[in-house]
Design a protein around this motif. Structure first.
Motif, PDB file in Angstrom:
ATOM      1  N   GLY A  23       0.812  -1.217   0.000  1.00 49.19           N
ATOM      2  CA  GLY A  23       0.000   0.000   0.000  1.00 49.19           C
ATOM      3  C   GLY A  23       0.840   1.259   0.000  1.00 49.19           C
ATOM      4  O   GLY A  23       0.441   2.293  -0.547  1.00 49.19           O
ATOM      5  N   LYS A  24       2.024   1.197   0.599  1.00 53.76           N
ATOM      6  CA  LYS A  24       2.910   2.360   0.622  1.00 53.76           C
ATOM      7  C   LYS A  24       3.504   2.622  -0.753  1.00 53.76           C
ATOM      8  O   LYS A  24       3.777   3.761  -1.111  1.00 53.76           O
ATOM      9  CB  LYS A  24       4.042   2.139   1.622  1.00 53.76           C
ATOM     10  N   ILE A  25       3.706   1.539  -1.504  1.00 54.46           N
ATOM     11  CA  ILE A  25       4.300   1.669  -2.832  1.00 54.46           C
ATOM     12  C   ILE A  25       3.245   2.070  -3.862  1.00 54.46           C
ATOM     13  O   ILE A  25       3.543   2.733  -4.843  1.00 54.46           O
ATOM     14  CB  ILE A  25       4.952   0.335  -3.261  1.00 54.46           C
ATOM     15  N   ASP A  26       2.007   1.659  -3.596  1.00 58.82           N
ATOM     16  CA  ASP A  26       0.925   1.860  -4.554  1.00 58.82           C
ATOM     17  C   ASP A  26       0.640   3.342  -4.766  1.00 58.82           C
ATOM     18  O   ASP A  26       0.725   4.148  -3.849  1.00 58.82           O
ATOM     19  CB  ASP A  26      -0.338   1.157  -4.062  1.00 58.82           C
ATOM     20  N   ASN A  27       0.298   3.681  -6.019  1.00 62.01           N
ATOM     21  CA  ASN A  27      -0.069   5.045  -6.371  1.00 62.01           C
ATOM     22  C   ASN A  27      -1.548   5.228  -6.073  1.00 62.01           C
ATOM     23  O   ASN A  27      -2.394   4.520  -6.593  1.00 62.01           O
ATOM     24  CB  ASN A  27       0.214   5.285  -7.856  1.00 62.01           C
ATOM     25  N   HIS A  28      -1.875   6.175  -5.249  1.00 61.50           N
ATOM     26  CA  HIS A  28      -3.265   6.442  -4.913  1.00 61.50           C
ATOM     27  C   HIS A  28      -3.807   7.613  -5.730  1.00 61.50           C
ATOM     28  O   HIS A  28      -4.695   8.319  -5.279  1.00 61.50           O
ATOM     29  CB  HIS A  28      -3.392   6.725  -3.418  1.00 61.50           C
ATOM     30  N   LYS A  29      -3.270   7.804  -6.903  1.00 60.92           N
ATOM     31  CA  LYS A  29      -3.659   8.868  -7.834  1.00 60.92           C
ATOM     32  C   LYS A  29      -3.460  10.255  -7.238  1.00 60.92           C
ATOM     33  O   LYS A  29      -3.995  11.235  -7.713  1.00 60.92           O
ATOM     34  CB  LYS A  29      -5.096   8.669  -8.307  1.00 60.92           C
ATOM     35  N   GLN A  30      -2.670  10.329  -6.181  1.00 65.21           N
ATOM     36  CA  GLN A  30      -2.347  11.620  -5.596  1.00 65.21           C
ATOM     37  C   GLN A  30      -0.961  12.070  -6.032  1.00 65.21           C
ATOM     38  O   GLN A  30      -0.697  13.255  -6.113  1.00 65.21           O
ATOM     39  CB  GLN A  30      -2.393  11.541  -4.073  1.00 65.21           C
ATOM     40  N   GLU A  31      -0.091  11.087  -6.312  1.00 65.90           N
ATOM     41  CA  GLU A  31       1.254  11.399  -6.755  1.00 65.90           C
ATOM     42  C   GLU A  31       1.336  11.155  -8.257  1.00 65.90           C
ATOM     43  O   GLU A  31       1.391  10.016  -8.693  1.00 65.90           O
ATOM     44  CB  GLU A  31       2.295  10.524  -6.045  1.00 65.90           C
ATOM     45  N   ALA A  32       1.318  12.203  -9.033  1.00 64.50           N
ATOM     46  CA  ALA A  32       1.299  12.063 -10.493  1.00 64.50           C
ATOM     47  C   ALA A  32       2.601  11.457 -11.016  1.00 64.50           C
ATOM     48  O   ALA A  32       2.608  10.813 -12.063  1.00 64.50           O
ATOM     49  CB  ALA A  32       1.066  13.426 -11.133  1.00 64.50           C
ATOM     50  N   TRP A  33       3.695  11.609 -10.288  1.00 59.77           N
ATOM     51  CA  TRP A  33       4.999  11.114 -10.724  1.00 59.77           C
ATOM     52  C   TRP A  33       5.165   9.631 -10.465  1.00 59.77           C
ATOM     53  O   TRP A  33       6.068   9.004 -10.993  1.00 59.77           O
ATOM     54  CB  TRP A  33       6.105  11.882 -10.010  1.00 59.77           C
ATOM     55  N   LYS A  34       4.297   9.057  -9.654  1.00 59.88           N
ATOM     56  CA  LYS A  34       4.465   7.668  -9.217  1.00 59.88           C
ATOM     57  C   LYS A  34       3.759   6.714 -10.181  1.00 59.88           C
ATOM     58  O   LYS A  34       2.626   6.953 -10.579  1.00 59.88           O
ATOM     59  CB  LYS A  34       3.856   7.527  -7.827  1.00 59.88           C
ATOM     60  N   ALA A  35       4.452   5.624 -10.529  1.00 57.68           N
ATOM     61  CA  ALA A  35       3.866   4.618 -11.427  1.00 57.68           C
ATOM     62  C   ALA A  35       2.863   3.766 -10.658  1.00 57.68           C
ATOM     63  O   ALA A  35       3.030   3.530  -9.468  1.00 57.68           O
ATOM     64  CB  ALA A  35       4.958   3.733 -12.013  1.00 57.68           C
ATOM     65  N   PRO A  36       1.828   3.275 -11.338  1.00 54.99           N
ATOM     66  CA  PRO A  36       0.913   2.346 -10.685  1.00 54.99           C
ATOM     67  C   PRO A  36       1.664   1.095 -10.225  1.00 54.99           C
ATOM     68  O   PRO A  36       2.667   0.697 -10.820  1.00 54.99           O
ATOM     69  CB  PRO A  36      -0.104   2.003 -11.773  1.00 54.99           C
ATOM     70  N   LEU A  37       1.172   0.450  -9.165  1.00 59.79           N
ATOM     71  CA  LEU A  37       1.869  -0.669  -8.545  1.00 59.79           C
ATOM     72  C   LEU A  37       2.196  -1.797  -9.520  1.00 59.79           C
ATOM     73  O   LEU A  37       3.334  -2.269  -9.533  1.00 59.79           O
ATOM     74  CB  LEU A  37       1.066  -1.197  -7.349  1.00 59.79           C
ATOM     75  N   PRO A  38       1.247  -2.260 -10.373  1.00 58.42           N
ATOM     76  CA  PRO A  38       1.610  -3.346 -11.297  1.00 58.42           C
ATOM     77  C   PRO A  38       2.766  -2.983 -12.229  1.00 58.42           C
ATOM     78  O   PRO A  38       3.676  -3.789 -12.445  1.00 58.42           O
ATOM     79  CB  PRO A  38       0.322  -3.596 -12.087  1.00 58.42           C
ATOM     80  N   GLN A  39       2.754  -1.768 -12.757  1.00 58.46           N
ATOM     81  CA  GLN A  39       3.828  -1.337 -13.647  1.00 58.46           C
ATOM     82  C   GLN A  39       5.139  -1.179 -12.881  1.00 58.46           C
ATOM     83  O   GLN A  39       6.215  -1.496 -13.393  1.00 58.46           O
ATOM     84  CB  GLN A  39       3.461  -0.020 -14.322  1.00 58.46           C
ATOM     85  N   PHE A  40       5.060  -0.703 -11.642  1.00 61.02           N
ATOM     86  CA  PHE A  40       6.261  -0.544 -10.820  1.00 61.02           C
ATOM     87  C   PHE A  40       6.910  -1.898 -10.547  1.00 61.02           C
ATOM     88  O   PHE A  40       8.123  -2.058 -10.677  1.00 61.02           O
ATOM     89  CB  PHE A  40       5.901   0.156  -9.503  1.00 61.02           C
ATOM     90  N   ILE A  41       6.098  -2.887 -10.197  1.00 60.60           N
ATOM     91  CA  ILE A  41       6.618  -4.234  -9.936  1.00 60.60           C
ATOM     92  C   ILE A  41       7.295  -4.788 -11.176  1.00 60.60           C
ATOM     93  O   ILE A  41       8.393  -5.343 -11.109  1.00 60.60           O
ATOM     94  CB  ILE A  41       5.491  -5.173  -9.443  1.00 60.60           C
ATOM     95  N   GLU A  42       6.648  -4.631 -12.337  1.00 60.47           N
ATOM     96  CA  GLU A  42       7.214  -5.143 -13.588  1.00 60.47           C
ATOM     97  C   GLU A  42       8.534  -4.442 -13.919  1.00 60.47           C
ATOM     98  O   GLU A  42       9.479  -5.076 -14.397  1.00 60.47           O
ATOM     99  CB  GLU A  42       6.212  -5.001 -14.718  1.00 60.47           C
TER     100      GLU A  42
END
Length: 109
Positions: free
Chosen positions: A39-58
């Motif tokens: 949950g800490k890594i996941d993008n909650h659509k508040q951080e525009a610079w952060k990749a969504p969790l599935p894409q980040f893991i990949e």
């Protein structure tokens, strides 16, 4: 590395909560990520610079292992079923050994 039922259940909850595929869960497990901390890594659509969790893991999987996908992808339910079968086989073998010991010690007396 031994997987316990509790750990696999945590991964199942994380998979549902963060909408991850079996492949992405397998990648995260191979990377050694903690299912409770996703949950800490996941993008909650508040951080525009952060990749969504599935894409980040990949992306971090590719960086570490230099391949797009894991060699084998097993669903968590299949892993749990295999663990149950293995556990039953081990119990049966243990019972058989106990019976053999009882017979051999009983015949010596």
């Amino acid at each position: 590395m031994a997987m316990t039922k509790a750990i696999l259940e945590k991964w199942m909850v994380a998979q549902k909560r963060h909408r991850l595929s079996d492949k992405q869960v397998q990648m995260a497990r191979e990377l050694g990520l903690n299912p409770d901390k996703l949950g800490k890594i996941d993008n909650h659509k508040q951080e525009a610079w952060k990749a969504p969790l599935p894409q980040f893991i990949e992306s971090i999987y590719f960086k570490r292992f230099k391949r797009e996908n894991p060699e084998t992808v097993k669903p968590l339910k299949q892993i749990m079923a295999e663990m149950e079968v293995k556990k039953k086989q081990q119990k049966a073998k243990k019972e058989e050994r106990r019976k053999q010991r009882a017979l051999s010690s009983g015949s010596e007396e």
